[in-house]
Design a protein around this motif. Sequence first.
Motif, mmCIF file in Angstrom:
data_model
loop_
_atom_site.group_PDB
_atom_site.id
_atom_site.type_symbol
_atom_site.label_atom_id
_atom_site.label_comp_id
_atom_site.label_asym_id
_atom_site.label_seq_id
_atom_site.Cartn_x
_atom_site.Cartn_y
_atom_site.Cartn_z
ATOM 1 N N TYR B 233 -21.120 30.966 8.181
ATOM 2 C CA TYR B 233 -20.333 30.871 6.961
ATOM 3 C C TYR B 233 -20.123 29.410 6.604
ATOM 4 C CZ TYR B 233 -19.256 35.789 7.647
ATOM 5 O OH TYR B 233 -19.343 37.140 7.805
ATOM 6 N N PRO B 234 -20.048 29.115 5.329
ATOM 7 C CA PRO B 234 -19.880 27.708 4.931
ATOM 8 C C PRO B 234 -18.461 27.218 5.185
ATOM 9 C CG PRO B 234 -19.806 29.113 2.997
ATOM 10 C CD PRO B 234 -20.101 30.009 4.165
ATOM 11 N N LEU B 298 -22.072 37.568 -5.774
ATOM 12 C CA LEU B 298 -22.069 37.634 -4.309
ATOM 13 C C LEU B 298 -20.743 37.147 -3.721
ATOM 14 C CD1 LEU B 298 -23.871 38.157 -1.786
ATOM 15 C CD2 LEU B 298 -24.629 35.787 -1.962
ATOM 16 N N CYS B 299 -20.240 36.034 -4.223
ATOM 17 C CA CYS B 299 -18.984 35.475 -3.721
ATOM 18 C C CYS B 299 -17.770 36.169 -4.343
ATOM 19 C CB CYS B 299 -18.899 33.975 -4.011
ATOM 20 S SG CYS B 299 -20.085 32.994 -3.077
ATOM 21 N N CYS B 302 -16.734 39.126 -2.573
ATOM 22 C CA CYS B 302 -16.712 38.982 -1.110
ATOM 23 C C CYS B 302 -15.279 38.778 -0.619
ATOM 24 C CB CYS B 302 -17.573 37.789 -0.717
ATOM 25 S SG CYS B 302 -17.485 37.364 1.032
ATOM 26 N N ARG B 304 -14.277 37.065 1.778
ATOM 27 C CA ARG B 304 -14.016 35.727 2.311
ATOM 28 C C ARG B 304 -13.814 34.670 1.214
ATOM 29 N NH1 ARG B 304 -14.974 34.011 7.501
ATOM 30 N NH2 ARG B 304 -15.601 32.015 6.637
ATOM 31 N N LYS B 305 -13.782 35.127 -0.048
ATOM 32 C CA LYS B 305 -13.786 34.118 -1.114
ATOM 33 C C LYS B 305 -12.543 33.233 -1.111
ATOM 34 C CE LYS B 305 -12.029 37.062 -4.820
ATOM 35 N NZ LYS B 305 -12.343 37.673 -6.109
ATOM 36 N N ASP B 308 -13.357 30.548 2.154
ATOM 37 C CA ASP B 308 -14.287 29.411 2.030
ATOM 38 C C ASP B 308 -14.631 29.039 0.585
ATOM 39 O OD1 ASP B 308 -16.401 31.124 1.180
ATOM 40 O OD2 ASP B 308 -16.907 31.567 3.246
ATOM 41 N N GLY B 310 -16.630 30.058 -1.427
ATOM 42 C CA GLY B 310 -18.060 30.014 -1.730
ATOM 43 C C GLY B 310 -18.750 28.773 -1.184
ATOM 44 N N GLY B 311 -18.027 27.988 -0.373
ATOM 45 C CA GLY B 311 -18.634 26.812 0.264
ATOM 46 C C GLY B 311 -18.585 25.578 -0.608
ATOM 47 N N THR B 326 -23.944 30.304 -4.441
ATOM 48 C CA THR B 326 -23.374 30.459 -3.101
ATOM 49 C C THR B 326 -23.962 29.364 -2.212
ATOM 50 O OG1 THR B 326 -23.204 32.850 -3.394
ATOM 51 C CG2 THR B 326 -23.278 32.042 -1.122
ATOM 52 N N CYS B 330 -24.212 30.031 3.889
ATOM 53 C CA CYS B 330 -23.700 31.390 4.079
ATOM 54 C C CYS B 330 -24.822 32.370 4.425
ATOM 55 C CB CYS B 330 -22.971 31.867 2.832
ATOM 56 S SG CYS B 330 -22.338 33.541 3.043
ATOM 57 N N LYS B 332 -25.019 35.344 3.844
ATOM 58 C CA LYS B 332 -25.291 36.308 2.769
ATOM 59 C C LYS B 332 -26.164 35.717 1.668
ATOM 60 C CE LYS B 332 -20.870 38.642 3.394
ATOM 61 N NZ LYS B 332 -19.648 39.083 2.704
HETATM 62 S S1 SF4 Z 1 -20.030 31.772 0.562
HETATM 63 FE FE1 SF4 Z 1 -20.559 33.662 1.613
HETATM 64 S S2 SF4 Z 1 -18.733 34.191 2.801
HETATM 65 FE FE2 SF4 Z 1 -18.107 32.665 1.275
HETATM 66 S S3 SF4 Z 1 -17.380 33.844 -0.464
HETATM 67 FE FE3 SF4 Z 1 -19.557 33.439 -0.855
HETATM 68 S S4 SF4 Z 1 -20.636 35.200 -0.015
HETATM 69 FE FE4 SF4 Z 1 -18.561 35.258 0.835
#
Ligand code: SF4
Lengths: 93, 362
Positions: B233-234, B298-299, B302, B304-305, B308, B310-311, B326, B330, B332
């Motif tokens: 994960y980022p 995707l983010c 998710c 986990r948004k 992180d 989305g990094g 993204t 990550c 994903k």
């Molecule tokens: S970077 Fe990956 S873990 Fe983080 S919100 Fe986006 S999809 Fe989810």
Amino acid sequence: MSITPASVPVLPRGVRLHHDRVRDTWVLLAPERAIRLDPVGHAVLAEIDGTRSFATIVATLAGKYDAPPERIAEDSRGLLTGLLNRRMLELTE
Amino acid sequence: MTARPPLAMLAELTHRCPLSCPYCSNPLDLLRKEAELSTGDWADAFRQAADLGVLHVHLSGGEPASRRDLEELVVAARQAGLYTNLITSGIGLTERRLKALDEAGLDHVQLSLQGTDAAMADRIGGYRGGFERKMQVAEWIGATGFPLTLNAVVHRQNLHQLPEALDMAVRIGARRIEVAIVQFHGWAMRNRAALMPTRAQAEEAKRIVEEARKRLLGTLVIDFVPADYHEEYPKSCMGGWGSTGLNIAPDGTVLPCHAAQTIPHLSFDTVHDRPLREIWYDSAAFNAYRGDDWMPELCRTCDRKHIDHGGCRCQALALAGDAGATDPVCAKSPLHAGLRAKAEAFAAGPDDNLTYRTLPPA
Ligand code: SF4
Ligand code: SF4
């Protein structure tokens, strides 16, 4: 190191109480950390002057806030132990 | 989306530095002295930052000691009510200057470590005699009484020195150490083949840090930045874009992070253009990646948004060609497998072709 009634807590250099006027709250500032304090946390830390023991501080707070000393001791020990582990507090005795 | 007030500000006082670390986070186009903000401009920026809610100011660079007015800047920052942290390589600090900084009210010193011996540190920093000087400065810092954090930047070539860096931190009385595996932005992007840790090293570093955290609880606080090309994960870059901190570049450009200028479609205001408050709350650049409206599906969907965000936006740009993608770190991300393969390839690269940071030709 653990806190005993005779321990004298002190905020080491680089750790200080600060009134955050923008968020209207007290914070404890340390390297890379700012811990927002609730009124209880602030009351405990404001008593620390590097000369008074933990027992004295607890007794003072119990008098001031008319609260049972055991509870105050428990709450403050938790807070201070957390700070000790993070090197934001030192004990001189 | 209403932003909350920022907590921290990185003041990049100058890009000048006697060292030339191949992973320096300064941009490739280093600014010259002539472009730097004046003492008065910085003092004004500190007041504006404090009014905005900033609590910590990190006086950084380049090497902040390259500024002759550093002591005055500390006084100004303290008068503004800020907690002042000096991020330095130590080069340019003397016993007398440290005393002056002490009188100015400096709260804390963070000393960078390029290696734990002269052979390593001087080669990585590109500055002969630097290590010996740094150790001398560390002693003076201790004698002056400043609380100290060591900042060890680690990578494939010096990761074997991590245990020694931790010992050193304890020995010289540091309260904290930041162990940061090189993040690939700025100059480090040019040195991926020379600096990329192997996957085994990245894992070993985590294990060492975990063990040391237990062993040194109450003695040394350890902050750790893992090797994110090897992660699933980022990282939560800057705690989210425009959410907790801001940077001011030497010429007064106000940035959401130190690499933000690599994103070509954003334009950034300087402290000469608009009040800091307006830049923070209203500028297009600071609002570009706040919240989750900007996120790819995707983010946005998710769980986990909020962890992180989305990094890293700059890393998404560098690796996916789109700052709104993204972060390819990550698992994903459709680009993750490719990145992993690249990381392995870089990690097998040669050690001897370091590109040091240098000023662009005049
Ligand atoms: S970077 Fe990956 S873990 Fe983080 S919100 Fe986006 S999809 Fe989810
Ligand atoms: S990373 Fe190295 S070259 Fe860059 S500012 Fe720090 S000490 Fe100087």
